[in-house]
Design a protein around this motif. Structure first.
Motif, PDB file in Angstrom:
ATOM      1  N   GLU A 196       6.809   3.200 -14.695  1.00 37.06           N
ATOM      2  CA  GLU A 196       5.713   3.554 -13.808  1.00 37.06           C
ATOM      3  C   GLU A 196       4.449   2.780 -14.188  1.00 37.06           C
ATOM      4  OE1 GLU A 196       6.113   5.259 -11.233  1.00 37.06           O
ATOM      5  OE2 GLU A 196       7.901   6.458 -11.574  1.00 37.06           O
ATOM      6  N   PRO A 197       3.480   2.595 -13.286  1.00 40.81           N
ATOM      7  CA  PRO A 197       3.589   2.965 -11.875  1.00 40.81           C
ATOM      8  C   PRO A 197       4.408   1.942 -11.096  1.00 40.81           C
ATOM      9  CG  PRO A 197       1.453   1.996 -12.294  1.00 40.81           C
ATOM     10  CD  PRO A 197       2.156   2.065 -13.618  1.00 40.81           C
ATOM     11  N   ALA A 198       5.508   2.396 -10.507  1.00 41.43           N
ATOM     12  CA  ALA A 198       6.368   1.510  -9.721  1.00 41.43           C
ATOM     13  C   ALA A 198       5.875   1.527  -8.281  1.00 41.43           C
ATOM     14  CB  ALA A 198       7.818   1.972  -9.815  1.00 41.43           C
ATOM     15  N   MET A 199       4.835   0.752  -8.013  1.00 42.17           N
ATOM     16  CA  MET A 199       4.223   0.746  -6.687  1.00 42.17           C
ATOM     17  C   MET A 199       4.849  -0.318  -5.802  1.00 42.17           C
ATOM     18  SD  MET A 199       0.151   1.439  -7.291  1.00 42.17           S
ATOM     19  CE  MET A 199      -0.157   0.036  -8.368  1.00 42.17           C
ATOM     20  N   THR A 200       4.933  -0.015  -4.521  1.00 42.38           N
ATOM     21  CA  THR A 200       5.312  -1.032  -3.552  1.00 42.38           C
ATOM     22  C   THR A 200       4.137  -1.991  -3.374  1.00 42.38           C
ATOM     23  OG1 THR A 200       4.458   0.220  -1.663  1.00 42.38           O
ATOM     24  CG2 THR A 200       6.732   0.673  -2.349  1.00 42.38           C
ATOM     25  N   GLY A 201       4.399  -3.125  -2.749  1.00 44.87           N
ATOM     26  CA  GLY A 201       3.314  -4.059  -2.487  1.00 44.87           C
ATOM     27  C   GLY A 201       2.213  -3.425  -1.652  1.00 44.87           C
ATOM     28  N   GLU A 202       2.602  -2.581  -0.707  1.00 44.21           N
ATOM     29  CA  GLU A 202       1.607  -1.920   0.145  1.00 44.21           C
ATOM     30  C   GLU A 202       0.759  -0.939  -0.671  1.00 44.21           C
ATOM     31  OE1 GLU A 202       1.346   0.877   4.186  1.00 44.21           O
ATOM     32  OE2 GLU A 202       3.287   0.143   3.447  1.00 44.21           O
ATOM     33  N   GLN A 203       1.399  -0.162  -1.558  1.00 45.09           N
ATOM     34  CA  GLN A 203       0.656   0.780  -2.388  1.00 45.09           C
ATOM     35  C   GLN A 203      -0.304   0.055  -3.330  1.00 45.09           C
ATOM     36  OE1 GLN A 203       4.095   2.762  -4.049  1.00 45.09           O
ATOM     37  NE2 GLN A 203       3.719   4.616  -2.841  1.00 45.09           N
ATOM     38  N   GLU A 204       0.150  -1.061  -3.891  1.00 45.79           N
ATOM     39  CA  GLU A 204      -0.705  -1.837  -4.775  1.00 45.79           C
ATOM     40  C   GLU A 204      -1.915  -2.369  -4.016  1.00 45.79           C
ATOM     41  OE1 GLU A 204       0.340  -4.872  -8.283  1.00 45.79           O
ATOM     42  OE2 GLU A 204       0.757  -5.695  -6.286  1.00 45.79           O
ATOM     43  N   ALA A 205      -1.681  -2.882  -2.803  1.00 51.74           N
ATOM     44  CA  ALA A 205      -2.784  -3.392  -1.993  1.00 51.74           C
ATOM     45  C   ALA A 205      -3.770  -2.275  -1.660  1.00 51.74           C
ATOM     46  CB  ALA A 205      -2.241  -4.029  -0.719  1.00 51.74           C
ATOM     47  N   GLN A 206      -3.253  -1.071  -1.395  1.00 53.03           N
ATOM     48  CA  GLN A 206      -4.127   0.061  -1.094  1.00 53.03           C
ATOM     49  C   GLN A 206      -4.975   0.436  -2.304  1.00 53.03           C
ATOM     50  OE1 GLN A 206      -1.311   3.014   0.228  1.00 53.03           O
ATOM     51  NE2 GLN A 206      -1.315   2.284   2.350  1.00 53.03           N
ATOM     52  N   TYR A 207      -4.373   0.396  -3.490  1.00 55.07           N
ATOM     53  CA  TYR A 207      -5.118   0.694  -4.711  1.00 55.07           C
ATOM     54  C   TYR A 207      -6.243  -0.309  -4.907  1.00 55.07           C
ATOM     55  CZ  TYR A 207      -6.153   0.432  -9.720  1.00 55.07           C
ATOM     56  OH  TYR A 207      -6.798   0.347 -10.936  1.00 55.07           O
ATOM     57  N   TYR A 208      -5.952  -1.596  -4.783  1.00 59.57           N
ATOM     58  CA  TYR A 208      -6.980  -2.615  -4.940  1.00 59.57           C
ATOM     59  C   TYR A 208      -8.067  -2.467  -3.866  1.00 59.57           C
ATOM     60  CZ  TYR A 208      -3.892  -4.957  -8.282  1.00 59.57           C
ATOM     61  OH  TYR A 208      -3.100  -5.263  -9.372  1.00 59.57           O
ATOM     62  N   GLN A 209      -7.660  -2.110  -2.658  1.00 62.36           N
ATOM     63  CA  GLN A 209      -8.638  -1.914  -1.590  1.00 62.36           C
ATOM     64  C   GLN A 209      -9.562  -0.745  -1.899  1.00 62.36           C
ATOM     65  OE1 GLN A 209      -9.132  -3.940   0.919  1.00 62.36           O
ATOM     66  NE2 GLN A 209     -10.785  -2.738   1.832  1.00 62.36           N
ATOM     67  N   ARG A 210      -9.002   0.324  -2.459  1.00 60.88           N
ATOM     68  CA  ARG A 210      -9.831   1.470  -2.842  1.00 60.88           C
ATOM     69  C   ARG A 210     -10.852   1.069  -3.902  1.00 60.88           C
ATOM     70  NH1 ARG A 210      -6.435   6.404  -4.765  1.00 60.88           N
ATOM     71  NH2 ARG A 210      -8.510   7.394  -4.725  1.00 60.88           N
ATOM     72  N   LEU A 211     -10.430   0.275  -4.882  1.00 63.13           N
ATOM     73  CA  LEU A 211     -11.374  -0.193  -5.899  1.00 63.13           C
ATOM     74  C   LEU A 211     -12.482  -1.033  -5.274  1.00 63.13           C
ATOM     75  CD1 LEU A 211      -9.236  -1.306  -9.004  1.00 63.13           C
ATOM     76  CD2 LEU A 211     -10.625   0.746  -8.761  1.00 63.13           C
ATOM     77  N   THR A 212     -12.101  -1.951  -4.419  1.00 61.58           N
ATOM     78  CA  THR A 212     -13.089  -2.839  -3.798  1.00 61.58           C
ATOM     79  C   THR A 212     -14.093  -2.042  -2.982  1.00 61.58           C
ATOM     80  OG1 THR A 212     -11.460  -4.633  -3.704  1.00 61.58           O
ATOM     81  CG2 THR A 212     -13.379  -4.815  -2.268  1.00 61.58           C
ATOM     82  N   GLU A 213     -13.603  -1.086  -2.196  1.00 60.40           N
ATOM     83  CA  GLU A 213     -14.498  -0.300  -1.347  1.00 60.40           C
ATOM     84  C   GLU A 213     -15.378   0.632  -2.164  1.00 60.40           C
ATOM     85  OE1 GLU A 213     -11.936   1.640   1.415  1.00 60.40           O
ATOM     86  OE2 GLU A 213     -11.591  -0.168   2.615  1.00 60.40           O
ATOM     87  N   ALA A 214     -14.820   1.243  -3.207  1.00 58.25           N
ATOM     88  CA  ALA A 214     -15.591   2.203  -4.002  1.00 58.25           C
ATOM     89  C   ALA A 214     -16.730   1.531  -4.749  1.00 58.25           C
ATOM     90  CB  ALA A 214     -14.682   2.924  -4.986  1.00 58.25           C
ATOM     91  N   CYS A 215     -16.528   0.280  -5.131  1.00 63.24           N
ATOM     92  CA  CYS A 215     -17.546  -0.443  -5.902  1.00 63.24           C
ATOM     93  C   CYS A 215     -18.185  -1.557  -5.079  1.00 63.24           C
ATOM     94  CB  CYS A 215     -16.922  -1.033  -7.172  1.00 63.24           C
ATOM     95  SG  CYS A 215     -16.113   0.177  -8.237  1.00 63.24           S
ATOM     96  N   GLY A 216     -18.035  -1.479  -3.771  1.00 54.60           N
ATOM     97  CA  GLY A 216     -18.470  -2.567  -2.908  1.00 54.60           C
ATOM     98  C   GLY A 216     -19.963  -2.778  -2.854  1.00 54.60           C
ATOM     99  N   ASP A 217     -20.753  -1.739  -3.166  1.00 59.38           N
ATOM    100  CA  ASP A 217     -22.209  -1.875  -3.140  1.00 59.38           C
ATOM    101  C   ASP A 217     -22.766  -2.288  -4.499  1.00 59.38           C
ATOM    102  OD1 ASP A 217     -22.320  -1.161  -0.458  1.00 59.38           O
ATOM    103  OD2 ASP A 217     -22.451   0.982  -0.915  1.00 59.38           O
ATOM    104  N   CYS A 218     -21.898  -2.746  -5.371  1.00 61.32           N
ATOM    105  CA  CYS A 218     -22.265  -3.048  -6.759  1.00 61.32           C
ATOM    106  C   CYS A 218     -22.128  -4.552  -7.032  1.00 61.32           C
ATOM    107  CB  CYS A 218     -21.359  -2.230  -7.677  1.00 61.32           C
ATOM    108  SG  CYS A 218     -21.545  -2.499  -9.437  1.00 61.32           S
ATOM    109  N   GLY A 219     -22.505  -5.379  -6.058  1.00 68.81           N
ATOM    110  CA  GLY A 219     -22.378  -6.818  -6.245  1.00 68.81           C
ATOM    111  C   GLY A 219     -20.922  -7.233  -6.366  1.00 68.81           C
ATOM    112  N   ASP A 220     -20.590  -7.921  -7.466  1.00 65.96           N
ATOM    113  CA  ASP A 220     -19.223  -8.398  -7.676  1.00 65.96           C
ATOM    114  C   ASP A 220     -18.353  -7.388  -8.419  1.00 65.96           C
ATOM    115  OD1 ASP A 220     -19.878 -10.816  -6.485  1.00 65.96           O
ATOM    116  OD2 ASP A 220     -20.441 -11.760  -8.382  1.00 65.96           O
ATOM    117  N   CYS A 221     -18.857  -6.172  -8.651  1.00 66.71           N
ATOM    118  CA  CYS A 221     -18.123  -5.225  -9.498  1.00 66.71           C
ATOM    119  C   CYS A 221     -16.748  -4.884  -8.937  1.00 66.71           C
ATOM    120  CB  CYS A 221     -18.936  -3.945  -9.695  1.00 66.71           C
ATOM    121  SG  CYS A 221     -20.493  -4.190 -10.565  1.00 66.71           S
TER     122      CYS A 221
END
Length: 205
Positions: free
Chosen positions: A76-101
């Motif tokens: 684990e975590p045995a994520m599908t490509g779609e789940q991995e992309a969703q995780y990265y998207q959540r990180l990008t959106e959550a920290c999106g107002d923080c410059g390059d964070c």
């Protein structure tokens, strides 16, 4: 050590955010000049811990969440490509107002995944260990890690982690781990992480 897959997530995130404030890896992802830095770091730890718990992860807890460890079991975590992309998207959106964070948080997690040493036997992966900045917490952290290394569930499995500083690496080595693979060097002149490993107990195989 209490082991749970339903921790007080707020307390976990608070401990992680306090512990990693001066860490060079988090300095790279969330520079200290960043406005509301603790808020963005907390979002990173919340989303990542939630992802791990959703995929079988567990948290080891010392009293009052003064020290914690967050890990994933073998496979684990045995994520599908779609789940991995969703995780990265959540990180990008959550920290999106923080410059390059947001981009750097994703780059950090991609580096850990892509540079995970290949061909290791089935193993537990310790993602985070942390202590609150309290006098008693350091001793509790050592006891927690020692308890983790003796955990019954480890029998027959290896243990892998990435130390974020040479000092943390050396603490793990003193407790029976060893270096494995190459240093993980973050992009744009970023700092290094130090992969460490303990072989499975052959008597438990």
């Amino acid at each position: 050590m209490l082991i749970t897959n339903t921790p007080d997530l707020t307390a976990v995130v608070e401990t992680l955010t306090m512990a990693f404030g001066p860490d060079p890896i988090l300095d790279w992802a969330f520079p200290r000049t960043t406005a509301h830095r603790d808020q963005w770091m907390a979002e990173f730890f919340r989303i990542t811990t939630e992802m791990l718990l959703e995929h079988g992860g567990q948290v080891g807890v010392a009293p009052e969440y003064s020290a914690i460890a967050v890990w994933s079991p073998p496979g684990e975590p045995a994520m599908t490509g779609e789940q991995e992309a969703q995780y990265y998207q959540r990180l990008t959106e959550a920290c999106g107002d923080c410059g390059d964070c947001g981009d750097r948080a994703v780059a950090l997690m991609r580096a850990l995944d892509e540079q995970h040493p290949p061909n290791l036997p089935p193993h537990f992966h310790v993602m985070f260990t942390a202590t609150r900045p309290e006098p008693a917490a350091v001793g509790r952290a050592v006891l927690l890690v020692r308890a983790l290394l003796k955990m019954e569930a480890l029998r027959g499995y290896g243990l892998y982690a990435e130390a974020s500083t040479p000092q943390n690496r050396d603490l793990w080595l003193e407790m029976g781990m060893r270096r494995v693979g190459d240093e993980i060097v973050l992009p744009d002149g970023g700092p290094s992480l130090y992969p460490i490993w303990r072989e499975p107990d052959p008597s438990a195989a």
